[in-house]
Design a protein around this motif. Structure first.
Motif, PDB file in Angstrom:
ATOM      1  N   ILE A   1       0.844  -1.195   0.000  1.00  0.00           N
ATOM      2  CA  ILE A   1       0.000   0.000   0.000  1.00  0.00           C
ATOM      3  C   ILE A   1       0.877   1.242   0.000  1.00  0.00           C
ATOM      4  N   ALA A   2       0.467   2.251  -0.767  1.00  0.00           N
ATOM      5  CA  ALA A   2       1.158   3.542  -0.760  1.00  0.00           C
ATOM      6  C   ALA A   2       0.610   4.402   0.376  1.00  0.00           C
ATOM      7  N   VAL A   3       1.447   5.297   0.891  1.00  0.00           N
ATOM      8  CA  VAL A   3       1.033   6.235   1.941  1.00  0.00           C
ATOM      9  C   VAL A   3       1.381   7.642   1.481  1.00  0.00           C
ATOM     10  N   VAL A   4       0.365   8.497   1.430  1.00  0.00           N
ATOM     11  CA  VAL A   4       0.548   9.896   1.034  1.00  0.00           C
ATOM     12  C   VAL A   4       0.312  10.776   2.257  1.00  0.00           C
ATOM     13  N   MET A   5       1.332  11.552   2.636  1.00  0.00           N
ATOM     14  CA  MET A   5       1.264  12.386   3.832  1.00  0.00           C
ATOM     15  C   MET A   5       1.425  13.844   3.427  1.00  0.00           C
ATOM     16  N   PRO A   6       0.335  14.603   3.350  1.00  0.00           N
ATOM     17  CA  PRO A   6       0.392  15.994   2.874  1.00  0.00           C
ATOM     18  C   PRO A   6       0.673  16.991   3.994  1.00  0.00           C
ATOM     19  N   GLN A   7       1.008  18.198   3.596  1.00  0.00           N
ATOM     20  CA  GLN A   7       1.267  19.327   4.501  1.00  0.00           C
ATOM     21  C   GLN A   7       0.081  20.286   4.447  1.00  0.00           C
ATOM     22  N   VAL A   8      -0.534  20.575   5.617  1.00  0.00           N
ATOM     23  CA  VAL A   8      -1.674  21.510   5.611  1.00  0.00           C
ATOM     24  C   VAL A   8      -1.581  22.583   6.702  1.00  0.00           C
ATOM     25  N   HIS A   9      -0.426  22.665   7.382  1.00  0.00           N
ATOM     26  CA  HIS A   9      -0.234  23.666   8.437  1.00  0.00           C
ATOM     27  C   HIS A   9      -1.339  23.553   9.510  1.00  0.00           C
ATOM     28  N   ARG A  10      -1.830  24.672  10.036  1.00  0.00           N
ATOM     29  CA  ARG A  10      -2.813  24.647  11.129  1.00  0.00           C
ATOM     30  C   ARG A  10      -4.227  24.955  10.595  1.00  0.00           C
ATOM     31  N   SER A  11      -4.555  24.365   9.478  1.00  0.00           N
ATOM     32  CA  SER A  11      -5.755  24.758   8.734  1.00  0.00           C
ATOM     33  C   SER A  11      -7.028  24.021   9.139  1.00  0.00           C
ATOM     34  N   PHE A  12      -6.906  22.951   9.902  1.00  0.00           N
ATOM     35  CA  PHE A  12      -8.034  22.073  10.180  1.00  0.00           C
ATOM     36  C   PHE A  12      -8.695  21.569   8.895  1.00  0.00           C
TER      37      PHE A  12
END
Length: 258
Positions: free
Chosen positions: A73-84
């Motif tokens: 399985i692939a795992v994608v971990m994005p960056q979203v800061h403190r945006s909720f």
């Protein structure tokens, strides 16, 4: 496994951002690792970070790369800061980014499956809220979602004086209750539809600062027809707890047989 640290431009955010990606790889000679790939297009887990973290945190605080090696399985971990994971009132359009742009971009960069039964989302704390929000608002995209110590009651959370200003930056001055940013409202809306519903997994430690939020969501979910697996036990808002529980989540994922 192959590890990618990917920096790219986001049209919806209007800025350059990043995601960390783990891709399956078949190997036969790697000592101490059982690496497997299932097919040409990989099942994908979108793994979301918490309020004070970034896209590298799951890799740095857990052994997620080792845990998924034999699963294909692939795992994608994005960056979203403190945006909720929200289109902010005063900030970036992070809901649009996470729910529309990111999956399209990730599939254009990497061989990821676009089939609903191959797509899952999980997260901790703020990321637990994001995971359930994605699954409840986009049930046609995700077969399953998991929340680890999730900040699930944002209406109550941002009534707290310490979070009021931050809540205004994210949600503005209008009430969150009853909107598409309110998980409790989303639960009712989805339960009233005849469409496909995602499987949900929820866990929280009994010493966690968000334990009351999680019990409240559990009771609300029990009043619906949604399939929820709930786990609680000793534990606080710590990486020791999340490192253990993400292994349980991976075992729970409804991966298709190969």
């Amino acid at each position: 496994m192959a590890l990618m640290q990917c920096r790219f431009y986001s049209e919806s955010l209007g800025l350059s951002t990043s995601m960390t990606v783990i891709l399956p790889q078949n190997t036969t000679t790697q000592i101490g690792m059982d690496n497997r790939a299932r097919s040409k297009y990989h099942p994908t887990l979108y793994l979301l970070h918490g309020l004070s973290d970034d896209d590298s945190i799951w890799l740095r605080r857990t052994s997620i790369e080792r845990y998924v090696a034999s699963m294909g399985i692939a795992v994608v971990m994005p960056q979203v800061h403190r945006s909720f994971y929200t289109d902010m009132e005063y900030g970036g359009k992070y809901w649009t980014f996470i729910s529309e742009e990111l999956p399209t971009l990730a599939r254009s960069f990497f061989p990821l499956s676009d089939k609903r039964e191959d797509n899952f989302v999980a997260g901790l704390s703020m990321g637990g809220y994001g995971a359930f929000k994605l699954a409840l608002r986009k049930p046609e995209m995700f077969a399953a979602a998991a929340s680890l110590s999730g900040a699930l009651d944002v209406t109550e959370r941002f009534r707290n004086e310490a979070f009021t200003r931050e809540g205004q930056l994210i949600f503005g001055d209008q009430p969150v209750e009853g909107t598409d940013n309110d998980l409790f409202s989303l639960l009712k809306q989805l339960d009233n539809t005849g469409g496909t519903k995602p499987k949900l997994y929820q866990c929280c430690g009994t010493e966690d600062i968000l334990y009351a939020d999680n019990r409240k969501f559990l009771e609300a979910c029990r009043e619906t027809s949604l399939d929820l697996t709930y786990v609680e036990g000793p534990g606080a808002h710590t990486w020791e707890y999340w490192d253990d529980r993400i292994q349980d989540v991976l075992k729970w994922l409804p991966l298709q047989q190969v």
